[in-house]
Scaffold this motif. Structure first.
Motif, PDB file in Angstrom:
ATOM      1  N   PRO A  13       0.810  -1.227   0.000  1.00 40.78           N
ATOM      2  CA  PRO A  13       0.000   0.000   0.000  1.00 40.78           C
ATOM      3  C   PRO A  13       0.841   1.275   0.000  1.00 40.78           C
ATOM      4  O   PRO A  13       0.434   2.284  -0.591  1.00 40.78           O
ATOM      5  N   ASP A  14       2.008   1.245   0.641  1.00 38.60           N
ATOM      6  CA  ASP A  14       2.875   2.427   0.656  1.00 38.60           C
ATOM      7  C   ASP A  14       3.294   2.836  -0.757  1.00 38.60           C
ATOM      8  O   ASP A  14       3.494   4.023  -1.041  1.00 38.60           O
ATOM      9  N   LEU A  15       3.444   1.837  -1.649  1.00 33.47           N
ATOM     10  CA  LEU A  15       3.926   2.127  -2.996  1.00 33.47           C
ATOM     11  C   LEU A  15       2.913   2.929  -3.808  1.00 33.47           C
ATOM     12  O   LEU A  15       3.278   3.527  -4.833  1.00 33.47           O
ATOM     13  N   PHE A  16       1.656   2.964  -3.357  1.00 34.52           N
ATOM     14  CA  PHE A  16       0.635   3.745  -4.058  1.00 34.52           C
ATOM     15  C   PHE A  16       0.870   5.248  -3.889  1.00 34.52           C
ATOM     16  O   PHE A  16       0.334   6.040  -4.665  1.00 34.52           O
ATOM     17  N   ASP A  17       1.612   5.636  -2.857  1.00 34.70           N
ATOM     18  CA  ASP A  17       1.979   7.038  -2.650  1.00 34.70           C
ATOM     19  C   ASP A  17       0.759   7.969  -2.695  1.00 34.70           C
ATOM     20  O   ASP A  17       0.795   9.044  -3.302  1.00 34.70           O
ATOM     21  N   GLY A  18      -0.317   7.544  -2.049  1.00 34.76           N
ATOM     22  CA  GLY A  18      -1.510   8.371  -1.972  1.00 34.76           C
ATOM     23  C   GLY A  18      -2.463   8.237  -3.137  1.00 34.76           C
ATOM     24  O   GLY A  18      -3.535   8.867  -3.148  1.00 34.76           O
ATOM     25  N   ARG A  19      -2.127   7.419  -4.132  1.00 34.38           N
ATOM     26  CA  ARG A  19      -3.016   7.204  -5.282  1.00 34.38           C
ATOM     27  C   ARG A  19      -3.811   5.907  -5.103  1.00 34.38           C
ATOM     28  O   ARG A  19      -3.510   5.103  -4.222  1.00 34.38           O
ATOM     29  N   SER A  20      -4.794   5.705  -5.952  1.00 30.88           N
ATOM     30  CA  SER A  20      -5.615   4.498  -5.845  1.00 30.88           C
ATOM     31  C   SER A  20      -5.205   3.425  -6.845  1.00 30.88           C
ATOM     32  O   SER A  20      -5.755   2.329  -6.825  1.00 30.88           O
ATOM     33  N   GLN A  21      -4.248   3.733  -7.735  1.00 30.84           N
ATOM     34  CA  GLN A  21      -3.809   2.769  -8.742  1.00 30.84           C
ATOM     35  C   GLN A  21      -2.279   2.749  -8.779  1.00 30.84           C
ATOM     36  O   GLN A  21      -1.629   3.777  -8.574  1.00 30.84           O
ATOM     37  N   LEU A  22      -1.742   1.572  -9.042  1.00 32.16           N
ATOM     38  CA  LEU A  22      -0.288   1.387  -9.047  1.00 32.16           C
ATOM     39  C   LEU A  22       0.123   0.524 -10.229  1.00 32.16           C
ATOM     40  O   LEU A  22      -0.439  -0.551 -10.452  1.00 32.16           O
ATOM     41  N   VAL A  23       1.109   0.998 -10.972  1.00 34.34           N
ATOM     42  CA  VAL A  23       1.721   0.220 -12.050  1.00 34.34           C
ATOM     43  C   VAL A  23       3.116  -0.198 -11.597  1.00 34.34           C
ATOM     44  O   VAL A  23       3.912   0.648 -11.166  1.00 34.34           O
ATOM     45  N   VAL A  24       3.394  -1.483 -11.694  1.00 35.26           N
ATOM     46  CA  VAL A  24       4.705  -2.031 -11.330  1.00 35.26           C
ATOM     47  C   VAL A  24       5.383  -2.583 -12.575  1.00 35.26           C
ATOM     48  O   VAL A  24       4.790  -3.389 -13.298  1.00 35.26           O
ATOM     49  N   TYR A  25       6.603  -2.136 -12.829  1.00 36.73           N
ATOM     50  CA  TYR A  25       7.419  -2.777 -13.855  1.00 36.73           C
ATOM     51  C   TYR A  25       8.334  -3.765 -13.159  1.00 36.73           C
ATOM     52  O   TYR A  25       9.120  -3.387 -12.281  1.00 36.73           O
ATOM     53  N   HIS A  26       8.238  -5.029 -13.529  1.00 31.07           N
ATOM     54  CA  HIS A  26       9.088  -6.086 -12.965  1.00 31.07           C
ATOM     55  C   HIS A  26      10.426  -6.069 -13.712  1.00 31.07           C
ATOM     56  O   HIS A  26      10.550  -6.603 -14.815  1.00 31.07           O
ATOM     57  N   PHE A  27      11.411  -5.430 -13.108  1.00 30.97           N
ATOM     58  CA  PHE A  27      12.729  -5.237 -13.720  1.00 30.97           C
ATOM     59  C   PHE A  27      13.623  -6.421 -13.355  1.00 30.97           C
ATOM     60  O   PHE A  27      13.825  -6.726 -12.187  1.00 30.97           O
ATOM     61  N   MET A  28      14.196  -7.062 -14.350  1.00 30.40           N
ATOM     62  CA  MET A  28      15.052  -8.223 -14.123  1.00 30.40           C
ATOM     63  C   MET A  28      16.392  -7.796 -13.512  1.00 30.40           C
ATOM     64  O   MET A  28      17.222  -7.182 -14.184  1.00 30.40           O
ATOM     65  N   PHE A  29      16.555  -8.087 -12.232  1.00 22.71           N
ATOM     66  CA  PHE A  29      17.830  -7.794 -11.544  1.00 22.71           C
ATOM     67  C   PHE A  29      17.863  -8.721 -10.335  1.00 22.71           C
ATOM     68  O   PHE A  29      17.333  -8.424  -9.276  1.00 22.71           O
ATOM     69  N   ALA A  30      18.488  -9.885 -10.514  1.00 25.82           N
ATOM     70  CA  ALA A  30      18.565 -10.879  -9.445  1.00 25.82           C
ATOM     71  C   ALA A  30      19.589 -10.444  -8.398  1.00 25.82           C
ATOM     72  O   ALA A  30      20.501  -9.654  -8.688  1.00 25.82           O
ATOM     73  N   PRO A  31      19.478 -10.943  -7.177  1.00 26.21           N
ATOM     74  CA  PRO A  31      20.375 -10.515  -6.093  1.00 26.21           C
ATOM     75  C   PRO A  31      21.859 -10.713  -6.379  1.00 26.21           C
ATOM     76  O   PRO A  31      22.692  -9.927  -5.906  1.00 26.21           O
ATOM     77  N   ASP A  32      22.210 -11.752  -7.148  1.00 25.28           N
ATOM     78  CA  ASP A  32      23.620 -12.034  -7.396  1.00 25.28           C
ATOM     79  C   ASP A  32      24.151 -11.382  -8.668  1.00 25.28           C
ATOM     80  O   ASP A  32      25.316 -11.569  -9.019  1.00 25.28           O
ATOM     81  N   TRP A  33      23.347 -10.612  -9.365  1.00 29.49           N
ATOM     82  CA  TRP A  33      23.797  -9.945 -10.589  1.00 29.49           C
ATOM     83  C   TRP A  33      24.510  -8.639 -10.244  1.00 29.49           C
ATOM     84  O   TRP A  33      24.166  -7.956  -9.283  1.00 29.49           O
ATOM     85  N   ASP A  34      25.490  -8.271 -11.077  1.00 30.60           N
ATOM     86  CA  ASP A  34      26.188  -7.003 -10.897  1.00 30.60           C
ATOM     87  C   ASP A  34      25.512  -5.866 -11.648  1.00 30.60           C
ATOM     88  O   ASP A  34      25.737  -4.690 -11.335  1.00 30.60           O
ATOM     89  N   GLU A  35      24.708  -6.201 -12.652  1.00 31.08           N
ATOM     90  CA  GLU A  35      23.997  -5.209 -13.452  1.00 31.08           C
ATOM     91  C   GLU A  35      22.568  -5.680 -13.689  1.00 31.08           C
ATOM     92  O   GLU A  35      22.288  -6.886 -13.692  1.00 31.08           O
ATOM     93  N   GLY A  36      21.682  -4.722 -13.929  1.00 35.11           N
ATOM     94  CA  GLY A  36      20.328  -5.074 -14.321  1.00 35.11           C
ATOM     95  C   GLY A  36      20.306  -5.576 -15.751  1.00 35.11           C
ATOM     96  O   GLY A  36      21.242  -5.354 -16.535  1.00 35.11           O
ATOM     97  N   CYS A  37      19.243  -6.259 -16.113  1.00 33.77           N
ATOM     98  CA  CYS A  37      19.054  -6.769 -17.476  1.00 33.77           C
ATOM     99  C   CYS A  37      19.161  -5.626 -18.479  1.00 33.77           C
ATOM    100  O   CYS A  37      18.575  -4.563 -18.294  1.00 33.77           O
ATOM    101  N   LYS A  38      19.896  -5.834 -19.577  1.00 35.70           N
ATOM    102  CA  LYS A  38      20.073  -4.764 -20.555  1.00 35.70           C
ATOM    103  C   LYS A  38      18.782  -4.483 -21.313  1.00 35.70           C
ATOM    104  O   LYS A  38      18.533  -3.331 -21.709  1.00 35.70           O
ATOM    105  N   SER A  39      17.946  -5.511 -21.502  1.00 40.82           N
ATOM    106  CA  SER A  39      16.673  -5.281 -22.188  1.00 40.82           C
ATOM    107  C   SER A  39      15.714  -4.497 -21.294  1.00 40.82           C
ATOM    108  O   SER A  39      15.030  -3.576 -21.756  1.00 40.82           O
ATOM    109  N   CYS A  40      15.650  -4.851 -20.012  1.00 47.04           N
ATOM    110  CA  CYS A  40      14.841  -4.063 -19.080  1.00 47.04           C
ATOM    111  C   CYS A  40      15.367  -2.632 -18.999  1.00 47.04           C
ATOM    112  O   CYS A  40      14.591  -1.681 -18.853  1.00 47.04           O
ATOM    113  N   SER A  41      16.684  -2.482 -19.110  1.00 50.32           N
ATOM    114  CA  SER A  41      17.271  -1.142 -19.090  1.00 50.32           C
ATOM    115  C   SER A  41      16.829  -0.349 -20.315  1.00 50.32           C
ATOM    116  O   SER A  41      16.632   0.872 -20.237  1.00 50.32           O
ATOM    117  N   PHE A  42      16.684  -1.014 -21.443  1.00 57.60           N
ATOM    118  CA  PHE A  42      16.162  -0.409 -22.670  1.00 57.60           C
ATOM    119  C   PHE A  42      14.750   0.129 -22.419  1.00 57.60           C
ATOM    120  O   PHE A  42      14.415   1.250 -22.786  1.00 57.60           O
TER     121      PHE A  42
END
Length: 232
Positions: free
Chosen positions: A60-89
């Motif tokens: 609920p905190d992620l709504f930041d006072g709004r009633s709708q929330l869009v989440v982008y699931h960004f590929m970045f696993a805990p053991d990776w040094d960089e985020g996915c280059k396609s997600c970065s695109f």
């Protein structure tokens, strides 16, 4: 590469023929959009926790006072040094959008499993300002089918894009949408994956307008050409 060259009159005739097809597609897309908005909702039962710049956050905190929330699931696993280059695109098009979404009662955030410190360092490196939080230690990514357990990967059977798939790796991209009612209850309203997220990639939409298009047919895999914005 050069297409047939014709007179202006013949070009205009071809353009008007295409325009009729484009208008038909637009009307069908509008109908599909209405159908998407009318989807039933499911209540979010779990108390997910995330790590952000100011500490622990609930869903609920992620709504930041709004009633709708869009989440982008960004590929970045805990053991990776960089985020996915396609997600970065994809993410290169996110900055500037959240302020407009906020004026339509929508909050936006990216969520990844990597620790927040890694996300924040990567965000700063690539010059982004959009909200991004860590779901490390939470079931969130697994419950919304963008991360997969060691058992699923060992069996080569993971549930992604609403079917069992093989060779998914540990993480995949997606978009999920949530709504919150006046009582504070949160509901999952929509999720899409793979080609379903194309619609939010501004660069691809422009490439679809030019003669060469995405020009990926001869590549070993889609987006082989993509680099992080500081690696071209």
């Amino acid at each position: 590469m050069r297409n047939q060259v014709v007179s202006h009159e013949d070009w205009l005739k071809a353009r008007l023929d295409l325009l009729a097809a484009e208008k038909e597609f637009t009307h069908r897309r509008d109908a599909l959009t209405r159908r998407r908005r009318e989807m039933p909702w499911e209540r979010v039962e779990k108390d997910y926790r995330f790590e952000g710049p100011n500490g622990t956050l609930s869903l609920p905190d992620l709504f930041d006072g709004r009633s709708q929330l869009v989440v982008y699931h960004f590929m970045f696993a805990p053991d990776w040094d960089e985020g996915c280059k396609s997600c970065s695109f994809w993410a290169d098009t996110f900055d500037g959008i959240p302020i407009h979404l906020a004026h339509r009662d929508v909050a936006f955030t990216a969520i990844s499993r990597a620790p927040f410190a890694k996300l924040d360092a990567y965000r700063r490196r690539l010059g982004w300002s959009f909200a991004w939080v860590s779901s490390q230690g939470s079931d969130f990514n697994y419950d919304y089918h963008v991360s997969f357990t060691p058992a699923e990967m060992e069996a080569d059977k993971a549930y992604y894009n609403y079917e069992i798939q093989s060779d998914t790796g540990s993480d995949q991209p997606g978009i999920s949408v949530f709504a919150k009612d006046e009582a504070g209850q949160v509901f999952h309203t929509y999720s899409c994956y793979t080609r379903g997220i194309d619609m939010v990639n501004g660069a691809y939409q422009f490439l679809d307008l030019v003669p060469k298009g995405r020009d990926e047919d001869r590549l070993r895999f889609t987006m082989e050409w993509v680099r992080r914005n500081d690696q071209y």
